[in-house]
Design a protein around this motif. Structure first.
Motif, PDB file in Angstrom:
ATOM      1  N   VAL A 184       0.836  -1.209   0.000  1.00 38.79           N
ATOM      2  CA  VAL A 184       0.000   0.000   0.000  1.00 38.79           C
ATOM      3  C   VAL A 184       0.868   1.255   0.000  1.00 38.79           C
ATOM      4  CG1 VAL A 184      -1.591   1.367   1.431  1.00 38.79           C
ATOM      5  CG2 VAL A 184      -2.090  -1.030   0.951  1.00 38.79           C
ATOM      6  N   VAL A 185       1.955   1.247   0.760  1.00 40.78           N
ATOM      7  CA  VAL A 185       2.852   2.417   0.774  1.00 40.78           C
ATOM      8  C   VAL A 185       3.444   2.625  -0.625  1.00 40.78           C
ATOM      9  CG1 VAL A 185       5.014   3.352   1.688  1.00 40.78           C
ATOM     10  CG2 VAL A 185       3.362   2.295   3.236  1.00 40.78           C
ATOM     11  N   ILE A 186       3.871   1.549  -1.266  1.00 37.78           N
ATOM     12  CA  ILE A 186       4.426   1.662  -2.621  1.00 37.78           C
ATOM     13  C   ILE A 186       3.356   2.198  -3.568  1.00 37.78           C
ATOM     14  CG2 ILE A 186       5.376   0.379  -4.579  1.00 37.78           C
ATOM     15  CD1 ILE A 186       6.567  -1.592  -2.421  1.00 37.78           C
ATOM     16  N   LEU A 187       2.151   1.674  -3.460  1.00 39.88           N
ATOM     17  CA  LEU A 187       1.057   2.126  -4.316  1.00 39.88           C
ATOM     18  C   LEU A 187       0.728   3.599  -4.061  1.00 39.88           C
ATOM     19  CD1 LEU A 187      -0.797   1.065  -6.517  1.00 39.88           C
ATOM     20  CD2 LEU A 187      -2.369   0.302  -4.740  1.00 39.88           C
ATOM     21  N   GLN A 188       0.773   4.028  -2.799  1.00 40.72           N
ATOM     22  CA  GLN A 188       0.561   5.447  -2.484  1.00 40.72           C
ATOM     23  C   GLN A 188       1.616   6.306  -3.185  1.00 40.72           C
ATOM     24  OE1 GLN A 188       0.528   4.856   1.896  1.00 40.72           O
ATOM     25  NE2 GLN A 188      -1.117   6.371   1.871  1.00 40.72           N
ATOM     26  N   LEU A 189       2.866   5.843  -3.175  1.00 42.72           N
ATOM     27  CA  LEU A 189       3.942   6.599  -3.815  1.00 42.72           C
ATOM     28  C   LEU A 189       3.737   6.662  -5.328  1.00 42.72           C
ATOM     29  CD1 LEU A 189       6.973   5.238  -1.757  1.00 42.72           C
ATOM     30  CD2 LEU A 189       5.930   7.514  -1.591  1.00 42.72           C
ATOM     31  N   VAL A 190       3.314   5.550  -5.932  1.00 43.36           N
ATOM     32  CA  VAL A 190       3.049   5.535  -7.375  1.00 43.36           C
ATOM     33  C   VAL A 190       1.944   6.534  -7.704  1.00 43.36           C
ATOM     34  CG1 VAL A 190       2.115   4.149  -9.281  1.00 43.36           C
ATOM     35  CG2 VAL A 190       3.847   3.167  -7.770  1.00 43.36           C
ATOM     36  N   GLN A 191       0.882   6.522  -6.929  1.00 44.94           N
ATOM     37  CA  GLN A 191      -0.246   7.407  -7.215  1.00 44.94           C
ATOM     38  C   GLN A 191       0.065   8.872  -6.930  1.00 44.94           C
ATOM     39  OE1 GLN A 191      -3.391   5.533  -4.936  1.00 44.94           O
ATOM     40  NE2 GLN A 191      -3.963   4.229  -6.655  1.00 44.94           N
ATOM     41  N   ALA A 192       1.001   9.139  -6.037  1.00 46.01           N
ATOM     42  CA  ALA A 192       1.324  10.524  -5.668  1.00 46.01           C
ATOM     43  C   ALA A 192       2.444  11.124  -6.501  1.00 46.01           C
ATOM     44  CB  ALA A 192       1.723  10.578  -4.194  1.00 46.01           C
ATOM     45  N   ARG A 193       3.160  10.315  -7.260  1.00 47.52           N
ATOM     46  CA  ARG A 193       4.399  10.775  -7.909  1.00 47.52           C
ATOM     47  C   ARG A 193       4.221  11.978  -8.826  1.00 47.52           C
ATOM     48  NH1 ARG A 193       4.678   5.473 -11.738  1.00 47.52           N
ATOM     49  NH2 ARG A 193       3.007   6.171 -13.111  1.00 47.52           N
ATOM     50  N   ASP A 194       3.028  12.187  -9.387  1.00 46.10           N
ATOM     51  CA  ASP A 194       2.839  13.330 -10.282  1.00 46.10           C
ATOM     52  C   ASP A 194       2.501  14.626  -9.553  1.00 46.10           C
ATOM     53  OD1 ASP A 194       0.222  12.921  -9.526  1.00 46.10           O
ATOM     54  OD2 ASP A 194      -0.527  12.497 -11.545  1.00 46.10           O
ATOM     55  N   GLY A 195       2.223  14.532  -8.253  1.00 46.55           N
ATOM     56  CA  GLY A 195       1.981  15.721  -7.457  1.00 46.55           C
ATOM     57  C   GLY A 195       0.594  16.314  -7.582  1.00 46.55           C
ATOM     58  N   GLN A 196      -0.303  15.645  -8.258  1.00 47.32           N
ATOM     59  CA  GLN A 196      -1.639  16.199  -8.476  1.00 47.32           C
ATOM     60  C   GLN A 196      -2.525  16.167  -7.234  1.00 47.32           C
ATOM     61  OE1 GLN A 196      -2.504  17.728 -11.435  1.00 47.32           O
ATOM     62  NE2 GLN A 196      -0.340  17.396 -11.820  1.00 47.32           N
ATOM     63  N   GLY A 197      -2.307  15.191  -6.336  1.00 46.24           N
ATOM     64  CA  GLY A 197      -3.198  15.024  -5.193  1.00 46.24           C
ATOM     65  C   GLY A 197      -2.925  15.937  -4.022  1.00 46.24           C
TER      66      GLY A 197
END
Length: 191
Positions: A90-103
């Protein structure tokens, strides 16, 4: 197991797809009652999240933490290992989803205050010599943390490069966790 299961059918058709794109057409079967449009849209929303769920399982299995390679004989122990692996995935997935900075999520969603302090120290040493290789995200945001973790995982940091994927972030997170453990031991007195 019951001899039969009642199912409901939800048919989703994209009426105006972008030019050159095949329209979405999902035929969904569900055991949930679908009495109105709001419930049908809830079913569609759940189905639309399947890619994230598949990514989570991929991270836990062959392309990530390799949970299936464990040789545990006890179901209780395997369940505990799966829980630990799920948290890491889940932490890795959070990082993948956050990497573009949109959230705009804070790094505290995935990291403790002491881990954020270590990230802060590491971020300075992983900044490049040029603006292109500098972390473009606000300090202590999850995107900022993802950028630094990706650099630890071997990503070059250039905006023109392919975004870091889950495997790069997993490698970076493993390296980061080792650094955090080392930092925790730095003040331990040895006789």
């Amino acid at each position: 197991m019951p001899k039969s299961v009642s199912l409901n059918f939800v048919d989703v058709v994209e009426l105006s797809p972008p030019a050159g794109v095949e329209p979405v057409h999902w035929r969904l079967l569900t055991t949930h009652e679908v009495g109105d449009a709001a419930t049908a849209w809830q079913i569609v929303d759940w189905y639309s999240r399947r890619r994230t769920i598949e990514q989570l399982f991929r991270l836990m299995k062959t392309h990530g933490l390799r949970l299936e390679d464990s040789q545990l004989a006890s179901a209780d122990v395997l369940i505990k290992l799966a829980a630990i692996a799920t948290k890491a995935a889940v932490v890795i997935l959070q990082l993948v989803q956050a990497r573009d900075g949109q959230g705009g999520e804070p790094a505290g969603n995935a990291f403790s205050p002491s881990e954020i302090a270590v990230l802060d120290s590491l971020d300075a040493s992983y900044q490049g010599r040029t603006v292109l290789q500098s972390n473009p995200h606000p300090r202590q945001s999850l995107a900022w943390a993802a950028w630094t973790i990706a650099r630890l995982g071997g990503w070059d940091g250039y905006p023109s490069s392919k975004p870091p994927g889950p495997i790069t972030l997993r490698h970076g997170l493993e390296y980061f966790r080792a650094i955090v453990k080392g930092c925790a031991l730095r003040d331990v007195c040895m006789p």
